[in-house]
Design a protein around this motif. Structure first.
Motif, PDB file in Angstrom:
ATOM      1  N   GLU A  23       0.855  -1.186   0.000  1.00  0.00           N
ATOM      2  CA  GLU A  23       0.000   0.000   0.000  1.00  0.00           C
ATOM      3  C   GLU A  23       0.894   1.240   0.000  1.00  0.00           C
ATOM      4  O   GLU A  23       2.004   1.204   0.528  1.00  0.00           O
ATOM      5  CB  GLU A  23      -0.872   0.021   1.253  1.00  0.00           C
ATOM      6  N   PRO A  24       0.425   2.350  -0.537  1.00  0.00           N
ATOM      7  CA  PRO A  24       1.251   3.562  -0.546  1.00  0.00           C
ATOM      8  C   PRO A  24       1.288   4.227   0.832  1.00  0.00           C
ATOM      9  O   PRO A  24       0.402   4.025   1.655  1.00  0.00           O
ATOM     10  CB  PRO A  24       0.533   4.468  -1.547  1.00  0.00           C
ATOM     11  N   THR A  26       0.569   7.311   3.057  1.00  0.00           N
ATOM     12  CA  THR A  26      -0.400   8.392   2.931  1.00  0.00           C
ATOM     13  C   THR A  26      -0.153   9.407   4.029  1.00  0.00           C
ATOM     14  O   THR A  26       0.412   9.081   5.079  1.00  0.00           O
ATOM     15  CB  THR A  26      -1.852   7.881   3.002  1.00  0.00           C
ATOM     16  N   GLU A  42      -1.485  10.764  -1.039  1.00  0.00           N
ATOM     17  CA  GLU A  42      -0.128  10.258  -1.186  1.00  0.00           C
ATOM     18  C   GLU A  42       0.927  11.357  -1.264  1.00  0.00           C
ATOM     19  O   GLU A  42       2.117  11.053  -1.204  1.00  0.00           O
ATOM     20  CB  GLU A  42      -0.044   9.359  -2.413  1.00  0.00           C
ATOM     21  N   ARG A  70       2.002   4.261   7.089  1.00  0.00           N
ATOM     22  CA  ARG A  70       3.097   3.598   6.386  1.00  0.00           C
ATOM     23  C   ARG A  70       2.889   2.093   6.529  1.00  0.00           C
ATOM     24  O   ARG A  70       2.773   1.585   7.639  1.00  0.00           O
ATOM     25  CB  ARG A  70       4.432   4.000   7.002  1.00  0.00           C
TER      26      ARG A  70
END
Length: 85
Positions: A23-24, A26, A42, A70
């Motif tokens: 996952e990114p 954010t 993001e 994270r």
């Protein structure tokens, strides 16, 4: 015959997930005075820009919290899911 439990100790490792499918990261900002929050996204600069606009509209609101999400990954050191496994 009686039931029994077998416990095997394993050593686990935890680290930020840098896999391609992770996952990114954010980011968001939250006003510590009123609790209002920016949109989560993001780009950290979007959250920072929100803080500056909020401070401009509310000059007494000078304290903010950065909210970062994270992704992390856990794996057994000798297991198949490690960074090179």
């Amino acid at each position: 015959m009686s039931p029994h439990t077998v416990i095997r100790r394993e050593r686990w490792t935890l680290a930020p997930d840098r896999e391609p499918d992770a996952e990114p990261f954010t980011f968001a900002m939250e006003c510590a005075v009123c609790g209002e929050r920016s949109v989560t996204g993001e780009e950290v600069t979007d959250a920072q820009d929100w803080s500056l606009r909020h401070a401009g509209r509310h000059p007494s609101h000078c304290s903010y919290r950065e909210l970062i999400t994270r992704p992390w990954r856990a794996w057994m050191e000798n297991g198949p899911r490690g960074p090179r496994g």
